[in-house]
Design a protein around this motif. Sequence first.
Motif: not given
Length: 391
Positions: A287-288, A319-324, A344-345
């Motif tokens: 997402s980022w 990603d590591s953040d579900r909301e993002k 994440g990575w």
Amino acid sequence: MLRNNLIVLLLAAAGLFSSCGSGNHYSLTGSLPTRYDGCLVKLTPATFFFSEEKPSPVDSVKIKDGKFRFAGTVQEPTVYMLTIDGVDYKIPDMASIAVVIEPGDVTIEYDTLGIIMAGTPVNERYMTTIGEAKRETVRQRQLLWQERDSVKRLPGSVENEVDNYYNLKSSAIFKENVIPASENFIREYAGTEIGEFFFFHCCGKDVYSKAFVDEVYPTIRPEIREQYETLIRARQEKQDYFVHSQKVTNVGMPYREIVARTIDGKEIRLSDYVGKKQLILLDFWASWCIPCIQEVPLLKRLQEKYKNQGLQIVGVSVDSDREKWQGALNKHQPAGIQISELKGWESVSRVDYGVQAIPFTVLIDASGKILARNPHGPLLEEIIEKYFSKK
């Protein structure tokens, strides 16, 4: 007379204990721009970067009128990390700095070159060695970045080449200034916990001079050396596996399984689709990642154009953040099945496919063999078109 003598002895003892107590007192006062008023400053026992121990702050205070202050008692010089939440990182070392808490009054002043620390023996020695070297590094780098930006404005300059050249020069500035200063400071405190901490905190073991390492490394406690060497071995094993993953996912090699979940929690296996679809397009993204998002329209067009011929896109988010991740899915509506380990990575699938940067694509044919590794744009379209034209 006996009673009077007893009173005198008690008063003397009280004075002795009072004197000993005051001798262990410390204070730590910081001064910085008032625009940081309200930011929280925390004082936390320092640990080695390879330690599993995660200590909690022993004290915290908010900046007020450009000042913060800690005070207490300490038995012997001890390294703490001074961290400031909510800063913009424009001042070097502002977010986090190691400071030795020892009896006396320590002052820290923040300016555009970093910190100026004074007031107690160890901290003043740190300042005249590592501290001044870091400030000089910042000063030289500021001039270097001005020169770099001027070069970038010249006709015909290639931004990546310019950046690479000046990044190398920046690294050289650090090595010339900070490493010798760090060696000087650490050598003076070799065999102490202060020396041990700064040995690992300032630079990597492989960055110092060989003569310095041969002299100082043996003075570090065996259990600390073992913790560090265990980490290095684990890192090397991960790196070796990553290189292996890149080799075994080259063109012509069989695909590797991926197990992850959709945003609603359904488990998906790559093997559920390989062989049942004519062509799988793995798309590693996040997402980022702006370039990843920029590829979404192309992947949508490809999915729409070739879905009836058997193209299946599988988006693998790192990603590591579900909301993002959820937000990006809702906003951009990427094509195909979307899955993630939410690690994440550290995602297993990223490592298993040797993905060093994203966006990253992998094409897997109907036999389960890797058809192409990381094509993008027109090349990706061309490979897919040729594949289906042959079919």
